[in-house]
Design a protein around this motif. Sequence first.
Motif, mmCIF file in Angstrom:
data_model
loop_
_atom_site.group_PDB
_atom_site.id
_atom_site.type_symbol
_atom_site.label_atom_id
_atom_site.label_comp_id
_atom_site.label_asym_id
_atom_site.label_seq_id
_atom_site.Cartn_x
_atom_site.Cartn_y
_atom_site.Cartn_z
ATOM 1 N N TYR A 1 2.936 -0.561 -2.466
ATOM 2 C CA TYR A 1 2.008 -1.417 -1.731
ATOM 3 C C TYR A 1 2.457 -1.691 -0.300
ATOM 4 C CZ TYR A 1 5.307 -5.216 -2.624
ATOM 5 O OH TYR A 1 6.430 -5.998 -2.666
ATOM 6 N N PHE A 2 3.775 -1.682 -0.042
ATOM 7 C CA PHE A 2 4.282 -2.079 1.271
ATOM 8 C C PHE A 2 3.981 -1.056 2.354
ATOM 9 C CE2 PHE A 2 7.656 0.149 -0.983
ATOM 10 C CZ PHE A 2 8.038 1.113 -0.058
ATOM 11 N N THR A 3 3.439 0.109 2.000
ATOM 12 C CA THR A 3 3.127 1.142 3.004
ATOM 13 C C THR A 3 1.884 0.783 3.803
ATOM 14 O OG1 THR A 3 1.793 2.392 1.419
ATOM 15 C CG2 THR A 3 4.150 2.925 1.554
ATOM 16 N N GLY A 4 1.094 -0.182 3.325
ATOM 17 C CA GLY A 4 -0.130 -0.555 4.025
ATOM 18 C C GLY A 4 -1.355 0.179 3.521
ATOM 19 N N ARG A 5 -1.176 1.203 2.716
ATOM 20 C CA ARG A 5 -2.320 1.919 2.155
ATOM 21 C C ARG A 5 -2.817 1.200 0.905
ATOM 22 N NH1 ARG A 5 -0.601 8.085 1.456
ATOM 23 N NH2 ARG A 5 -2.668 8.101 0.459
ATOM 24 N N GLU A 6 -4.084 1.422 0.557
ATOM 25 C CA GLU A 6 -4.625 0.818 -0.652
ATOM 26 C C GLU A 6 -3.916 1.403 -1.869
ATOM 27 O OE1 GLU A 6 -8.803 1.599 -0.456
ATOM 28 O OE2 GLU A 6 -9.211 -0.215 0.697
ATOM 29 N N THR A 7 -3.423 0.529 -2.729
ATOM 30 C CA THR A 7 -2.734 0.982 -3.930
ATOM 31 C C THR A 7 -3.413 0.398 -5.158
ATOM 32 O OG1 THR A 7 -1.141 -0.820 -3.674
ATOM 33 C CG2 THR A 7 -0.493 1.333 -2.832
ATOM 34 N N CYS A 8 -3.428 1.188 -6.217
ATOM 35 C CA CYS A 8 -4.122 0.805 -7.444
ATOM 36 C C CYS A 8 -3.166 0.853 -8.626
ATOM 37 C CB CYS A 8 -5.298 1.750 -7.679
ATOM 38 S SG CYS A 8 -6.567 1.669 -6.379
ATOM 39 N N VAL A 9 -3.590 0.221 -9.706
ATOM 40 C CA VAL A 9 -2.727 0.049 -10.876
ATOM 41 C C VAL A 9 -2.996 1.148 -11.899
ATOM 42 C CG1 VAL A 9 -2.145 -1.476 -12.799
ATOM 43 C CG2 VAL A 9 -2.641 -2.439 -10.536
ATOM 44 N N ARG A 10 -1.922 1.713 -12.416
ATOM 45 C CA ARG A 10 -2.051 2.680 -13.505
ATOM 46 C C ARG A 10 -1.111 2.293 -14.636
ATOM 47 N NH1 ARG A 10 0.791 8.154 -10.973
ATOM 48 N NH2 ARG A 10 2.758 7.196 -10.344
#
Length: 240
Positions: A209-218
């Motif tokens: 998440y800290f990269t700034g891109r949208e991240t999703c849960v798997r």
Amino acid sequence: MRARLLLLFSLSIFSTNESSKDEESCQFLTDECALAWEIVKSSNAKLTRMDRESILEQTENQLLLQEILERTNRVENMLELVLEKIAHVEGKNSPAPMNLVQEEIFNRYDGSSFMLKVLPNGKGFYVSSFKTNWYAAKEHCEMNGTVLASIKNGEELAQLGNSLPNKFRNHYWLSGSNIGQPAERFVWLDGRRVDNSWWDKRDGEPDSYFTGRETCVRLHWAKLWDTYCTDSTYFICEKP
């Protein structure tokens, strides 16, 4: 045959008297036995002490290698058992027995197929047989009258995660993401925040998440991971 006789002779260093007795005994048997004995005696004249020691050493090395392979196989079997039990010692909820999760295959009109898994609490989840990114997975669920799955509690997480095929390798999209939220805040589609204790802490999750891109849960092996929403993996739908 000659090589086998040489090895037999190298491992059985006869005295002169013993050799004579064995030869006499052999003559009372078949012609083949007598011929074999002549080969052994001929080989004895040519075989030096160094040759015999070399054969003995090779034999010992082969036995040692066999023992190493057997021990390696035992260690691999033990490792498989350890991996199976790890999920049982982490977290406060134990996985549900596999026979309590009912399964059924559903084929969709578009050619895709899903495995329906019904948990002991009666809740049903549709597990995809193909991979896609999180956005397409969300759309695909909605097109079929379902939504990306949201986990309600730790028991549900354990029961679903431990019933999935190839749970040690495969990953499955769930509805959680940080889209429209602060980077470190993950929520399900129903607005609830993702429980922090469900992340796979062994692998440092969440860690993208800290990269700034949208991240999703798997979902992976009854634990949660975060990754880029554009990645491709399997996904799980549920009835809204």
